[in-house]
Design an enzyme around this catalytic site. Structure first.
Site, PDB file in Angstrom:
ATOM      1  N   GLY A  15      39.620  41.159  38.990  1.00 40.26           N
ATOM      2  CA  GLY A  15      38.517  40.696  39.083  1.00 40.26           C
ATOM      3  C   GLY A  15      37.910  39.943  37.786  1.00 40.26           C
ATOM      4  O   GLY A  15      38.596  39.930  36.726  1.00 40.26           O
ATOM      5  N   ILE A  17      35.524  40.362  35.431  1.00 42.82           N
ATOM      6  CA  ILE A  17      35.125  41.284  34.360  1.00 42.82           C
ATOM      7  C   ILE A  17      36.614  41.828  33.857  1.00 42.82           C
ATOM      8  O   ILE A  17      36.982  41.855  32.845  1.00 42.82           O
ATOM      9  CB  ILE A  17      34.144  42.265  34.539  1.00 42.82           C
ATOM     10  CG1 ILE A  17      32.916  41.565  34.858  1.00 42.82           C
ATOM     11  CG2 ILE A  17      34.142  43.240  33.391  1.00 42.82           C
ATOM     12  CD1 ILE A  17      31.545  42.369  34.989  1.00 42.82           C
ATOM     13  N   ALA A  18      37.449  42.277  34.816  1.00 43.47           N
ATOM     14  CA  ALA A  18      38.492  43.190  34.483  1.00 43.47           C
ATOM     15  C   ALA A  18      39.573  42.314  33.945  1.00 43.47           C
ATOM     16  O   ALA A  18      40.179  42.596  32.937  1.00 43.47           O
ATOM     17  CB  ALA A  18      38.878  43.615  35.683  1.00 43.47           C
ATOM     18  N   LYS A  41      47.896  39.226  44.532  1.00 46.07           N
ATOM     19  CA  LYS A  41      46.899  39.125  43.373  1.00 46.07           C
ATOM     20  C   LYS A  41      47.390  39.834  42.078  1.00 46.07           C
ATOM     21  O   LYS A  41      47.050  39.384  40.942  1.00 46.07           O
ATOM     22  CB  LYS A  41      45.648  40.284  43.744  1.00 46.07           C
ATOM     23  CG  LYS A  41      45.027  39.679  44.791  1.00 46.07           C
ATOM     24  CD  LYS A  41      43.567  40.272  45.285  1.00 46.07           C
ATOM     25  CE  LYS A  41      42.857  39.382  46.387  1.00 46.07           C
ATOM     26  NZ  LYS A  41      41.913  39.846  46.684  1.00 46.07           N
ATOM     27  N   SER A  87      34.912  47.614  42.272  1.00 44.64           N
ATOM     28  CA  SER A  87      33.920  47.929  43.000  1.00 44.64           C
ATOM     29  C   SER A  87      33.682  46.961  44.133  1.00 44.64           C
ATOM     30  O   SER A  87      33.710  45.750  43.437  1.00 44.64           O
ATOM     31  CB  SER A  87      32.687  48.303  42.352  1.00 44.64           C
ATOM     32  OG  SER A  87      31.924  49.462  43.294  1.00 44.64           O
ATOM     33  N   LYS A 163      26.125  50.812  43.602  1.00 39.59           N
ATOM     34  CA  LYS A 163      26.144  51.054  42.327  1.00 39.59           C
ATOM     35  C   LYS A 163      25.416  52.223  41.759  1.00 39.59           C
ATOM     36  O   LYS A 163      25.962  53.006  40.920  1.00 39.59           O
ATOM     37  CB  LYS A 163      25.695  49.872  41.345  1.00 39.59           C
ATOM     38  CG  LYS A 163      26.442  48.600  41.610  1.00 39.59           C
ATOM     39  CD  LYS A 163      27.877  48.678  41.513  1.00 39.59           C
ATOM     40  CE  LYS A 163      28.388  48.696  40.139  1.00 39.59           C
ATOM     41  NZ  LYS A 163      29.980  48.968  40.113  1.00 39.59           N
ATOM     42  N   PRO A 190      26.034  46.798  32.980  1.00 42.43           N
ATOM     43  CA  PRO A 190      25.875  45.322  32.540  1.00 42.43           C
ATOM     44  C   PRO A 190      24.754  44.787  33.194  1.00 42.43           C
ATOM     45  O   PRO A 190      24.399  45.139  34.439  1.00 42.43           O
ATOM     46  CB  PRO A 190      27.470  44.496  32.951  1.00 42.43           C
ATOM     47  CG  PRO A 190      28.242  45.795  33.103  1.00 42.43           C
ATOM     48  CD  PRO A 190      27.315  46.865  33.606  1.00 42.43           C
ATOM     49  N   SER A 205      28.468  36.743  40.644  1.00 44.75           N
ATOM     50  CA  SER A 205      27.305  36.372  39.408  1.00 44.75           C
ATOM     51  C   SER A 205      27.343  34.916  39.003  1.00 44.75           C
ATOM     52  O   SER A 205      26.628  34.450  38.314  1.00 44.75           O
ATOM     53  CB  SER A 205      27.559  37.503  38.312  1.00 44.75           C
ATOM     54  OG  SER A 205      28.872  37.331  38.010  1.00 44.75           O
TER      55      SER A 205
HETATM   56  P1  NDP Z   1      34.996  40.891  41.238  1.00 48.65           P
HETATM   57  O1  NDP Z   1      34.582  40.555  42.553  1.00 48.65           O
HETATM   58  O2  NDP Z   1      35.520  39.575  40.457  1.00 48.65           O
HETATM   59  O3  NDP Z   1      35.707  42.062  41.025  1.00 48.65           O
HETATM   60  C1  NDP Z   1      35.889  43.215  41.796  1.00 48.65           C
HETATM   61  C2  NDP Z   1      37.171  43.756  41.830  1.00 48.65           C
HETATM   62  O4  NDP Z   1      37.003  45.255  42.332  1.00 48.65           O
HETATM   63  C3  NDP Z   1      38.384  43.197  42.231  1.00 48.65           C
HETATM   64  O5  NDP Z   1      39.540  43.127  41.641  1.00 48.65           O
HETATM   65  C4  NDP Z   1      38.300  43.612  43.809  1.00 48.65           C
HETATM   66  O6  NDP Z   1      39.633  43.548  44.323  1.00 48.65           O
HETATM   67  C5  NDP Z   1      38.148  45.011  43.366  1.00 48.65           C
HETATM   68  N1  NDP Z   1      37.675  45.943  44.711  1.00 48.65           N
HETATM   69  C6  NDP Z   1      36.547  45.686  45.496  1.00 48.65           C
HETATM   70  N2  NDP Z   1      36.750  46.431  46.490  1.00 48.65           N
HETATM   71  C7  NDP Z   1      37.910  46.971  46.350  1.00 48.65           C
HETATM   72  C8  NDP Z   1      38.489  48.136  46.968  1.00 48.65           C
HETATM   73  N3  NDP Z   1      37.803  48.674  48.163  1.00 48.65           N
HETATM   74  N4  NDP Z   1      39.661  48.647  46.665  1.00 48.65           N
HETATM   75  C9  NDP Z   1      40.328  48.141  45.673  1.00 48.65           C
HETATM   76  N5  NDP Z   1      39.602  47.190  44.689  1.00 48.65           N
HETATM   77  C10 NDP Z   1      38.433  46.879  45.038  1.00 48.65           C
HETATM   78  O7  NDP Z   1      33.525  41.286  40.367  1.00 48.65           O
HETATM   79  P2  NDP Z   1      33.345  41.212  38.889  1.00 48.65           P
HETATM   80  O8  NDP Z   1      34.295  41.149  38.060  1.00 48.65           O
HETATM   81  O9  NDP Z   1      31.941  40.384  38.729  1.00 48.65           O
HETATM   82  O10 NDP Z   1      32.542  42.886  38.839  1.00 48.65           O
HETATM   83  C11 NDP Z   1      33.442  43.889  38.284  1.00 48.65           C
HETATM   84  C12 NDP Z   1      32.748  45.324  38.387  1.00 48.65           C
HETATM   85  O11 NDP Z   1      31.463  45.140  37.597  1.00 48.65           O
HETATM   86  C13 NDP Z   1      32.019  45.633  39.685  1.00 48.65           C
HETATM   87  O12 NDP Z   1      32.013  46.997  39.725  1.00 48.65           O
HETATM   88  C14 NDP Z   1      30.704  45.240  39.716  1.00 48.65           C
HETATM   89  O13 NDP Z   1      29.577  45.925  40.611  1.00 48.65           O
HETATM   90  C15 NDP Z   1      30.124  45.342  38.269  1.00 48.65           C
HETATM   91  N6  NDP Z   1      29.081  44.537  37.621  1.00 48.65           N
HETATM   92  C16 NDP Z   1      29.228  43.116  37.994  1.00 48.65           C
HETATM   93  C17 NDP Z   1      28.156  42.141  37.451  1.00 48.65           C
HETATM   94  C18 NDP Z   1      28.346  40.939  37.309  1.00 48.65           C
HETATM   95  O14 NDP Z   1      27.274  40.359  37.327  1.00 48.65           O
HETATM   96  N7  NDP Z   1      29.487  40.136  37.636  1.00 48.65           N
HETATM   97  C19 NDP Z   1      26.977  42.714  36.864  1.00 48.65           C
HETATM   98  C20 NDP Z   1      26.817  44.371  36.807  1.00 48.65           C
HETATM   99  C21 NDP Z   1      27.920  45.178  37.276  1.00 48.65           C
HETATM  100  P3  NDP Z   1      39.675  42.132  45.286  1.00 48.65           P
HETATM  101  O15 NDP Z   1      40.275  40.893  44.237  1.00 48.65           O
HETATM  102  O16 NDP Z   1      41.019  42.376  46.017  1.00 48.65           O
HETATM  103  O17 NDP Z   1      38.662  41.970  46.354  1.00 48.65           O
END
Ligand code: NDP
Length: 344
Positions: A15, A17-18, A41, A87, A163, A190, A205
């Site tokens: 993802g 952030i990750a 992925k 998430s 959340k 965040p 976002s």
């Molecule tokens: P992304 O959508 O880029 O990343 C989300 C990650 O979660 C992806 O790797 C996705 O996998 C994985 N995921 C989602 N559903 C599942 C599932 N059922 N099983 C396993 N993996 C899953 O989002 P962000 O990086 O922007 O956000 C990351 C975290 O930060 C989230 O928890 C989000 O709520 C939180 N957050 C983000 C903010 C923002 O503005 N971006 C603000 C505040 C919090 P896949 O690629 O396969 O879908």
């Protein structure tokens, strides 16, 4: 134990952030075990890591899903710490709110259960200020801090609920752990995360900035949020892992509040003269509601029009010495990365 001997699990490692967290951990010398949902992925993430660091041998990737039990015990084996970032964060509102709430809450419990069984010392969960700033109806708060909690009601949108309930589930889980099986929980909350994207998947976002730069928006809706740079979010996740006093606390990870029109003006100033003119006027709320009726990707906005919510990152400054970089730097880096990846 040196960092090179410590393994950190990062969930949802591909993802937005990750990816930054994975790179920050590798550069700090940790071994990283990331979870992803498919081999495609995993290959995609490996190519990003190969581009950015020599340390790719320190990264392994495992397939795991938040809604399934299998794999989590294998994922946690030998791990010292966990960053639980995964998430659902979709751009469009699902018909059934449980499509977000169930994976978010059950997934958090699954990760914590497996971490605790494997003897993991510390789990850092990526929550959101969404779990803080939507208090009881009528509540007026000048500046939100970590003592505030969102109170989900019938009208609360599914993402905000997911959340809030997932973070509650994490605190409940650790409170109930018997002595001897305890682990340390740290929560990062965040704000709206902008900053350079390392691939061409546009996380939710970044959609607003992408639309403004693409000339696909008639103007900026009267929507705003406390903004934070993804590089500063990754930095705080690392501090949360390594700072003993962080245990048992939540940390707001956001800078100043900005209206979307403020961001539009910064984008226009930097990119307008380079062939990316950005609309710098505000769109009236009635027009935003009309557009939303046809374009579900703007769903996140309508619930929050006109709402100014300030947050304080004083705790993160006090405990980590953390400060967000200036908004302008973040907005310019976001725009530049979207342009260089031909996403606008
Ligand atoms: P992304 O959508 O880029 O990343 C989300 C990650 O979660 C992806 O790797 C996705 O996998 C994985 N995921 C989602 N559903 C599942 C599932 N059922 N099983 C396993 N993996 C899953 O989002 P962000 O990086 O922007 O956000 C990351 C975290 O930060 C989230 O928890 C989000 O709520 C939180 N957050 C983000 C903010 C923002 O503005 N971006 C603000 C505040 C919090 P896949 O690629 O396969 O879908």
């Amino acid at each position: 134990m040196t960092t090179a001997q410590q393994t950190v699990v990062v969930t949802g490692a591909n993802g937005f952030i990750a990816q930054h967290c994975v790179l920050a951990l590798l550069r700090a010398g940790f071994r990283v075990r990331g979870t992803v949902r498919s081999a495609t992925k995993a290959a995609h993430l490996k190519s990003i890591v190969n581009r950015s660091t020599e340390l790719r041998d320190q990264l392994e990737l495992v397939e795991a899903h938040l809604e399934r039990d299998e794999a989590w015990h294998t994922v946690m084996r030998g791990a010292h710490h966990v960053l639980h970032v995964a998430s659902p964060f979709p751009a469009t509102l699902p018909a059934n709110e449980n499509d977000l709430i169930v994976p978010a809450t059950e997934g958090t419990r699954r990760v914590l259960r497996a971490a605790s069984a494997a003897g993991v010392r510390r789990v850092v969960v990526t929550s959101s200020i969404a779990a803080i700033v939507h208090g009881a109806p009528g509540e007026h708060v000048e500046t939100y801090d970590e003592s505030h909690w969102t109170v989900p009601t019938k009208g609360t949108d599914a993402y905000v609920k997911s959340k809030t309930l997932a973070e509650r589930a994490a605190w409940d889980f650790v409170e109930r752990l018997p002595p001897g099986e305890q682990l340390e929980l740290v929560i990062i909350n965040p704000g709206s995360v902008l900053g350079p994207t390392l691939d061409d998947n546009c996380t939710t976002s970044l959609i607003g900035v992408r639309k403004l730069l693409s000339g696909r928006a008639p103007g900026a809706p009267r929507f705003g949020n406390a903004v934070v740079d993804v590089r500063d979010v990754a930095r705080m996740h690392l501090s949360a892992l390594t700072t003993p006093q962080a245990a048992g606390q939540r940390f707001i990870c956001a800078g100043d509040f900005a209206w979307l029109v403020d961001i539009a003006r910064l984008l226009d100033r930097h990119f307008g003269g380079r062939g990316y003119p950005v609309p710098t006027r505000e769109v009236p709320n009635w027009l935003v509601r009309l557009i939303t009726a046809f374009d579900r990707s703007t769903w996140g906005l309508v619930h929050h029009l006109d709402q100014r919510r300030e947050v304080s990152h004083e705790r993160a400054f006090r405990i980590f010495g953390w400060k967000p970089r200036p908004l302008e730097e973040t907005v310019v880096a976001t725009g530049a990365s979207l342009i260089s990846r031909e996403m606008v």
